[in-house]
Design an enzyme around this catalytic site. Structure first.
Site, short mmCIF file in Angstrom:
data_model
loop_
_atom_site.label_atom_id
_atom_site.label_comp_id
_atom_site.label_asym_id
_atom_site.label_seq_id
_atom_site.Cartn_x
_atom_site.Cartn_y
_atom_site.Cartn_z
N LYS A 177 0.85 -1.20 0.00
CA LYS A 177 0.00 0.00 0.00
C LYS A 177 0.89 1.25 0.00
O LYS A 177 1.48 1.60 1.02
CB LYS A 177 -0.92 0.04 1.22
CG LYS A 177 -1.97 1.14 1.03
CD LYS A 177 -2.58 1.64 2.31
CE LYS A 177 -1.74 2.67 3.02
NZ LYS A 177 -1.56 3.94 2.30
N SER A 230 5.41 7.20 10.29
CA SER A 230 5.58 7.98 11.52
C SER A 230 5.55 7.08 12.76
O SER A 230 4.95 6.00 12.74
CB SER A 230 4.48 9.02 11.61
OG SER A 230 3.23 8.38 11.65
N THR A 231 6.15 7.57 13.83
CA THR A 231 6.18 6.81 15.07
C THR A 231 4.76 6.64 15.62
O THR A 231 4.41 5.57 16.13
CB THR A 231 7.11 7.51 16.08
OG1 THR A 231 8.44 7.46 15.53
CG2 THR A 231 7.11 6.82 17.43
N GLY A 234 3.13 3.95 13.73
CA GLY A 234 3.87 2.72 14.05
C GLY A 234 3.40 2.10 15.36
O GLY A 234 3.26 0.88 15.47
N GLU A 251 9.86 0.86 10.70
CA GLU A 251 10.92 1.84 10.41
C GLU A 251 10.27 3.21 10.60
O GLU A 251 9.44 3.63 9.79
CB GLU A 251 11.41 1.69 8.97
CG GLU A 251 12.04 0.36 8.66
CD GLU A 251 13.40 0.18 9.29
OE1 GLU A 251 13.95 1.17 9.81
OE2 GLU A 251 13.90 -0.95 9.29
N CYS A 285 13.90 10.38 6.91
CA CYS A 285 13.88 9.84 8.27
C CYS A 285 15.26 9.89 8.91
O CYS A 285 15.41 10.06 10.10
CB CYS A 285 13.35 8.41 8.26
SG CYS A 285 14.31 7.35 7.17
N GLU A 385 10.56 15.57 15.52
CA GLU A 385 10.91 15.43 14.10
C GLU A 385 10.14 16.48 13.30
O GLU A 385 8.92 16.49 13.31
CB GLU A 385 10.54 14.02 13.63
CG GLU A 385 10.98 13.76 12.22
CD GLU A 385 10.59 12.36 11.74
OE1 GLU A 385 9.42 11.99 11.91
OE2 GLU A 385 11.47 11.67 11.20
P1 NAD Z 1 2.45 8.19 8.14
O1 NAD Z 1 2.77 7.34 9.30
O2 NAD Z 1 1.40 9.20 8.27
O3 NAD Z 1 2.01 7.28 6.89
C1 NAD Z 1 2.82 6.22 6.42
C2 NAD Z 1 1.93 5.22 5.69
O4 NAD Z 1 1.04 4.62 6.63
C3 NAD Z 1 1.05 5.80 4.59
O5 NAD Z 1 0.97 4.87 3.55
C4 NAD Z 1 -0.29 5.96 5.29
O6 NAD Z 1 -1.38 5.95 4.39
C5 NAD Z 1 -0.31 4.73 6.18
N1 NAD Z 1 -1.15 4.81 7.36
C6 NAD Z 1 -1.50 5.93 8.07
N2 NAD Z 1 -2.24 5.57 9.14
C7 NAD Z 1 -2.37 4.22 9.11
C8 NAD Z 1 -2.99 3.26 9.96
N3 NAD Z 1 -3.64 3.64 11.06
N4 NAD Z 1 -2.89 1.95 9.64
C9 NAD Z 1 -2.21 1.56 8.55
N5 NAD Z 1 -1.60 2.42 7.70
C10 NAD Z 1 -1.67 3.73 7.98
O7 NAD Z 1 3.85 8.82 7.70
P2 NAD Z 1 4.17 9.79 6.48
O8 NAD Z 1 3.75 11.16 6.85
O9 NAD Z 1 3.66 9.22 5.19
O10 NAD Z 1 5.78 9.69 6.40
C11 NAD Z 1 6.62 10.44 7.19
C12 NAD Z 1 7.12 9.65 8.38
O11 NAD Z 1 7.76 8.45 7.95
C13 NAD Z 1 8.18 10.39 9.17
O12 NAD Z 1 7.92 10.29 10.54
C14 NAD Z 1 9.47 9.67 8.82
O13 NAD Z 1 10.48 9.76 9.76
C15 NAD Z 1 9.00 8.28 8.63
N6 NAD Z 1 9.96 7.54 7.79
C16 NAD Z 1 10.76 6.59 8.38
C17 NAD Z 1 11.70 5.91 7.63
C18 NAD Z 1 12.58 4.85 8.24
O14 NAD Z 1 13.09 4.03 7.48
N7 NAD Z 1 12.78 4.81 9.53
C19 NAD Z 1 11.84 6.20 6.28
C20 NAD Z 1 11.03 7.18 5.72
C21 NAD Z 1 10.08 7.84 6.50
#
Ligand code: NAD
Length: 480
Positions: A177, A230-231, A234, A251, A285, A385
């Site tokens: 997804k 995002s954390t 996560g 991650e 990230c 962050e």
């Molecule tokens: P996000 O957590 O909002 O979304 C990430 C993904 O999760 C998207 O596909 C979103 O549609 C999906 N999602 C959102 N809520 C969900 C839920 N309740 N259940 C299942 N899926 C859900 O993050 P974002 O804004 O897209 O990305 C930015 C974040 O990602 C930052 O915090 C960044 O640090 C982190 N990030 C981490 C790494 C790493 O490898 N550690 C790499 C890149 C980005």
């Protein structure tokens, strides 16, 4: 405007039943550039049922690893042939500057596919060991099962392929997804995969929002969730997986530190921090947005970093000279500017940038690359962050104090040390609680090595042999 009619369900192009769509908006022009169907419950159920069938009864997990590796190498070849197209799509949909996108977003995934295939080739899939009480043990590595991969928008292909490649090598069917901001690159990948004639059910690509992600994560037919994001999300995913005892890798976010030792050359530091802290317009990230400098040479390093940031080319991400593009969305632009205002209010000294729009830019979700000096590690700009081009310079007394400040964070993802003395740098590197670290290089993200976070930055590893092992279960068979 490009229109897509279908999502990729288990090897078929399917128009979603519910008829919901996602508008993809250019962060540079603020115009809708494409409309994409959003996968809902019907498509999630169909993809999981097909993946289950592929795993429980199909040929894919039962092939000898060499046959799957050959498919992954073929995918790398086909991917390579379309990487220019991939690069342009990613720049259009999320605003990543073209010079960065070309390599990091569109070429690295191809290299990653081959690197993971190499790791699969070297892996002992079956190992014989002498039993401690006599007899023989056969230790086998078997695929973990049906995988759901949830991807963020910032490095959409690298993070997607970082899950797809080990899943394919291990023999796991995978349902992917992508983020709603970046479905277009994922649909191009689906086209490339479609030409490979994989067994039905091996790969599905379902664009959608959080609801589609939740449906996948909670689906009883999924055995493992691989999440990057995002954390906050996560934590929810970990709780959901915990209740069903699903395997999960997370991650997550970071607030990493670049530690500048007192023997480092200021110009080299500034160039290093440009990549470590500001690549992908700060939407990384691994971004090292805390720059720790010795009190004794504080002014020199602040001047060098501020001059570098003042000189950055901000603007149209399709222009190859651009170094900082727009933020992915209006909400992200507002968020980053809010943090800049917060830094000013909290008493940090603004030495480059600011909360207003960059000079000469009147549309697009841009922010000014910004540097704060005299930052206290307790300030919000040093703890949270930001996910934008904002650096906080923090002074430290001695090497031990630098390590203490670097570790005084909820996160533990990345980091670097800058020094003329490798051994001194290694000593610092050993003490910082992060999953990856660079010595005189901006970060460590080599597909041959593991990547992942400590503390609130995640659980589990991707890349390297350790990453592949996350897609495998270990079984032992003993015989006399
Ligand atoms: P996000 O957590 O909002 O979304 C990430 C993904 O999760 C998207 O596909 C979103 O549609 C999906 N999602 C959102 N809520 C969900 C839920 N309740 N259940 C299942 N899926 C859900 O993050 P974002 O804004 O897209 O990305 C930015 C974040 O990602 C930052 O915090 C960044 O640090 C982190 N990030 C981490 C790494 C790493 O490898 N550690 C790499 C890149 C980005």
């Amino acid at each position: 405007m490009a229109d897509h009619q279908a999502v990729y369900v288990a090897g078929q192009w399917v128009a979603p039943e519910a008829g919901d769509t996602i508008d993809v908006v250019s962060p540079h022009s603020e115009r809708v550039i494409a409309s994409v169907p959003s996968a809902g419950k019907a498509e999630v159920d169909q993809a999981v049922a097909a993946a289950r069938e592929a795993f429980d009864h199909g040929p894919w997990p039962r092939l000898v690893p060499a046959d799957r590796l050959a498919v992954v190498r073929k995918l790398a070849e086909r991917y390579g042939a379309r990487r220019r197209e991939m690069s342009a799509i990613i720049t259009d949909e999320m605003g990543s500057p073209a010079a960065f996108t070309k390599f990091a977003q569109a070429t690295l995934p191809m290299l990653l596919l081959n690197a993971v295939a190499d790791i699969g080739e070297a892996l002992p899939w079956e190992e014989r060991r002498a039993g401690a009480f006599g007899g023989e043990l056969l230790v086998r590595r078997e695929p973990v099962g049906v995988v759901a991969a949830i991807i963020p928008w910032n490095m959409p292909q690298f993070l997607l392929v970082g899950k797809l490649a080990p899943a394919l090598v291990a023999g796991c069917p995978i349902i992917i997804k992508p983020a709603p901001e970046t479905p277009l690159d994922a649909l191009l990948l689906a086209e490339i995969i479609d030409e490979l004639e994989l067994p039905a059910g091996a790969v599905s690509i379902l664009p959608g929002g959080a609801e589609t992600g939740e449906l996948l994560v909670s689906h009883p037919g999924v055995d493992k969730v691989a999440f990057t994001g995002s954390t906050a999300v996560g934590r929810q995913i970990a709780a959901s997986c915990g209740s069903q005892l699903k395997r999960v890798s997370l991650e997550l976010g970071g607030k990493s530190a670049a530690i500048v030792l007192d023997d480092a050359d200021p110009a080299t530091v500034a160039e290093g921090v440009k990549i470590a802290g500001l690549m992908n317009s700060g939407q990384a990230c691994v971004a090292q947005t805390r720059v720790l400098v010795p009190e004794s040479r504080h002014g020199e390093y602040v001047d060098a970093v501020a001059a570098m940031v003042d000189g950055l080319v901000v603007g149209d991400p399709t222009d190859l000279s651009t170094e900082i593009g727009p933020m992915v969305a209006k909400r992200q632009q507002d968020r980053v500017r809010g943090y800049i205002q917060d830094g000013i209010k909290s008493g940090a000294r603004l030495v480059a940038g600011g909360a207003e729009m960059p000079a000469g830019v009147d549309s697009g979700w841009y922010v000014r690359p910004t540097v704060f000096a005299e930052v206290d590690n307790r300030m919000r700009i040093a703890r949270e962050e930001i996910f934008g081009p904002v650096l906080s310079v923090i002074a430290y007394r001695d090497d031990a104090d630098a390590v203490r400040i670097a570790n005084d964070s909820d996160y533990g993802l990345s980091g670097s040390v800058w020094t003329a003395d490798h051994e001194r740098g290694l000593d610092v590197a050993r003490q910082v609680r992060t999953g990856s670290f660079g010595i005189n290089q901006p970060y460590s993200m080599d597909p041959a090595g593991p990547f992942g976070g400590m503390k609130a930055s995640g659980i589990g590893r991707e890349l390297g042999r350790e990453g592949l092992e996350g897609y495998l279960e270990t079984k032992v068979i003993s015989s006399s």
